[in-house]
Design a protein around this motif. Structure first.
Motif, PDB file in Angstrom:
ATOM      1  N   LEU A  24       0.360  -1.318   0.083  1.00 55.82           N
ATOM      2  CA  LEU A  24       0.153  -0.405  -0.402  1.00 55.82           C
ATOM      3  C   LEU A  24       1.501   1.232   0.514  1.00 55.82           C
ATOM      4  N   LEU A  25       0.441   1.802  -0.676  1.00 58.55           N
ATOM      5  CA  LEU A  25       1.128   3.255  -1.148  1.00 58.55           C
ATOM      6  C   LEU A  25       0.339   4.222  -1.389  1.00 58.55           C
ATOM      7  N   ASP A  26       0.105   5.290   0.519  1.00 54.20           N
ATOM      8  CA  ASP A  26      -0.548   6.264   0.854  1.00 54.20           C
ATOM      9  C   ASP A  26       0.238   7.605   0.655  1.00 54.20           C
ATOM     10  N   ILE A  27      -0.780   7.816  -0.621  1.00 56.64           N
ATOM     11  CA  ILE A  27      -0.652   9.241  -1.080  1.00 56.64           C
ATOM     12  C   ILE A  27      -1.250  10.605  -0.965  1.00 56.64           C
ATOM     13  N   ASN A  28      -0.886  11.503  -0.665  1.00 54.77           N
ATOM     14  CA  ASN A  28      -2.212  12.803  -0.173  1.00 54.77           C
ATOM     15  C   ASN A  28      -2.499  13.301  -1.369  1.00 54.77           C
TER      16      ASN A  28
END
Length: 202
Positions: free
Chosen positions: A177-181
């Motif tokens: 999982l890559l959490d990006i604003n």
């Protein structure tokens, strides 16, 4: 392919990368998908758009999905899984792909892994665009698609939080999982993603 949490090295020899992008309606997935696919040289499989085209063309899948799409509901899993399988068997996805609009539930995420295992493929990253609910609603209302009425938009956002958010809990412990604003200018979002993927932005 070399996997590390927070960073990925893409093999120059194979140049194969497989991505899923996640986010609520109006999160900017389409814009970022186009930028990423251009950078990586892979096709973007916009499942929602492909499905809408199937409805217009009145294919068998289109006829099955039409009543659910018109009400802003999720198309049943058994229909979607077979539909996605068809897309991943197309010749143009042999060198990698980006999925936009699927999976939309934790069950679909698990089924996608089973499908990829069967196809001898593997997902690299699920990229999540983290955007506040009010921003999602505002962006969705500003779009001009005919089905973007307030009632439908609110239903889509409700479904997103109920069913799609658990996907994060599926991918996060697996280190994918890559959490990006997502509440920032598109170019900054793209730059942030490229940094994690070890890419040079176009």
């Amino acid at each position: 392919m070399d996997f590390q949490k927070g960073q990925i090295s893409i093999s120059e020899e194979l140049n194969i990368v497989r991505l899923v992008i996640l986010g609520g309606p109006g999160a900017g997935k389409g814009t970022q998908a186009q930028l990423l696919c251009s950078n990586l040289g892979i096709p973007c499989l916009d499942i929602g758009q492909i499905l809408r085209q199937s409805i217009i063309s009145e294919t068998e899948v289109g006829r099955q999905a039409k009543p659910y799409v018109e009400q802003g509901e999720l198309v049943p899993d058994e229909i979607m899984i077979q539909f996605v399988r068809q897309q991943l068997l197309e010749p143009n996805v042999a060198k990698g792909w980006l999925l936009d609009g699927y999976p939309r539930t934790a069950f679909q995420a698990e089924e996608l892994d089973f499908l990829l295992e069967d196809l001898e493929q593997q997902l690299n990253w699920a990229i999540y665009f983290n955007v506040p609910e009010m921003v999602l609603k505002k962006r969705s209302l500003e779009r001009s698609r005919a089905d973007d009425q307030l009632r439908i938009i609110e239903r889509r956002i409700e479904l997103f939080y109920q069913r799609t958010i658990p996907i994060l809990e599926y991918y996060e412990p697996r280190g994918r999982l890559l959490d990006i604003n997502g509440d920032q200018p598109p170019e900054q979002i793209h730059q942030a993603i490229c940094q994690h993927l070890s890419l040079t932005p176009n």
